[in-house]
Write a protein that holds these residues in place. Structure first.
Motif, short mmCIF file in Angstrom:
data_model
loop_
_atom_site.label_atom_id
_atom_site.label_comp_id
_atom_site.label_asym_id
_atom_site.label_seq_id
_atom_site.Cartn_x
_atom_site.Cartn_y
_atom_site.Cartn_z
N MET A 1 -14.54 -31.16 -6.69
CA MET A 1 -14.84 -32.40 -6.02
C MET A 1 -13.53 -32.96 -5.44
O MET A 1 -12.57 -33.17 -6.16
CB MET A 1 -15.46 -33.38 -7.01
CG MET A 1 -15.99 -34.61 -6.36
SD MET A 1 -16.90 -35.71 -7.45
CE MET A 1 -18.30 -34.72 -7.89
N SER A 2 -13.51 -33.23 -4.16
CA SER A 2 -12.30 -33.70 -3.50
C SER A 2 -12.19 -35.21 -3.57
O SER A 2 -13.19 -35.92 -3.78
CB SER A 2 -12.29 -33.25 -2.04
OG SER A 2 -13.24 -33.98 -1.30
N LEU A 3 -10.99 -35.71 -3.32
CA LEU A 3 -10.76 -37.14 -3.29
C LEU A 3 -11.58 -37.80 -2.18
O LEU A 3 -12.15 -38.86 -2.37
CB LEU A 3 -9.26 -37.43 -3.09
CG LEU A 3 -8.87 -38.89 -2.97
CD1 LEU A 3 -9.21 -39.64 -4.24
CD2 LEU A 3 -7.39 -39.01 -2.66
N ILE A 4 -11.68 -37.13 -1.05
CA ILE A 4 -12.44 -37.67 0.09
C ILE A 4 -13.91 -37.82 -0.31
O ILE A 4 -14.55 -38.82 0.01
CB ILE A 4 -12.30 -36.73 1.30
CG1 ILE A 4 -10.88 -36.50 1.56
CG2 ILE A 4 -13.12 -37.22 2.47
CD1 ILE A 4 -10.00 -36.88 2.50
N HIS A 5 -14.44 -36.83 -1.00
CA HIS A 5 -15.83 -36.89 -1.46
C HIS A 5 -16.01 -38.08 -2.41
O HIS A 5 -17.01 -38.82 -2.31
CB HIS A 5 -16.22 -35.58 -2.14
CG HIS A 5 -17.62 -35.60 -2.66
ND1 HIS A 5 -18.73 -35.54 -1.84
CD2 HIS A 5 -18.10 -35.71 -3.93
CE1 HIS A 5 -19.83 -35.60 -2.58
NE2 HIS A 5 -19.46 -35.71 -3.85
N LEU A 6 -15.07 -38.28 -3.33
CA LEU A 6 -15.15 -39.40 -4.26
C LEU A 6 -15.13 -40.74 -3.51
O LEU A 6 -15.86 -41.67 -3.87
CB LEU A 6 -14.01 -39.35 -5.27
CG LEU A 6 -14.10 -38.24 -6.32
CD1 LEU A 6 -12.82 -38.19 -7.14
CD2 LEU A 6 -15.31 -38.44 -7.21
#
Length: 182
Positions: free
Chosen positions: A1-6
């Motif tokens: 899970m990427s930071l952008i997704h979060l």
């Protein structure tokens, strides 16, 4: 899970909760995230407005209920309250509209206002107007800063996520330091 997704999934919730508790840093970061296209600015401003308004209303009602008891036990707070009550007599409207713009008063002022004789409806109306202005001004400031930052760092685009993490870490550190001091 990427930071952008979060950020896409939890960004607005984080802004709402952050503005409920404190606000400025979280809202500026939300504006930066909107400038980068991770969030939309009206959503950032709306989440900040809701969080700020509901947090301030809660602390106002806590001040209304528990303020006199707390003031009686804390002489330093009682002195600060006496000073604020003097200002309230002359500048009540401007204090309620603008307290969130005065660093250090953001979290304590609604509690103290609750212990004052200001009517609940008057506080709620002025608080809503102040929260709306604050959310727009500070959110847009973060948005402009995000665009300026993007322009400066456009050649370092592959480090964008790292920069966002560093900014968030510094902001969290500042927030923790101010909480520790108070």
């Amino acid at each position: 899970m990427s930071l952008i997704h979060l950020i896409h999934v939890y960004g607005y919730i984080a802004i709402l909760v952050g503005c409920f508790l404190e606000g400025e840093t979280v809202l500026v970061l939300g504006g930066v995230a909107a400038a980068q296209g991770y969030l939309v600015l009206p959503g950032v401003m709306t989440a900040a407005f809701i969080g700020s308004l509901s947090g301030d209303q809660l602390f106002f009602h806590l001040g209304r209920r528990y303020g006199p008891d707390v003031m009686a036990r804390k002489p330093r707070l009682r002195r600060a309250n006496a000073r604020l009550q003097g200002w309230m007599g002359r500048y009540e409207t401007w204090l309620v509209l603008g307290f969130r713009f005065l660093y250090g008063l953001r979290s304590a002022a609604p509690f103290v206002f609750g212990a004052s004789p200001i009517r609940r409806a008057r506080f709620a109306l002025l608080n809503a107007v102040g929260a709306a202005v604050w959310a727009v001004v500070v959110g847009y400031g973060g948005y402009v800063a995000g665009h300026a930052l993007a322009a400066m760092l456009s050649r370092f685009a592959h480090y964008e996520w790292l920069l966002l993490l560093v900014v968030a870490a510094v902001a969290a550190g500042i927030w923790l330091l101010t909480r520790y001091r108070s």
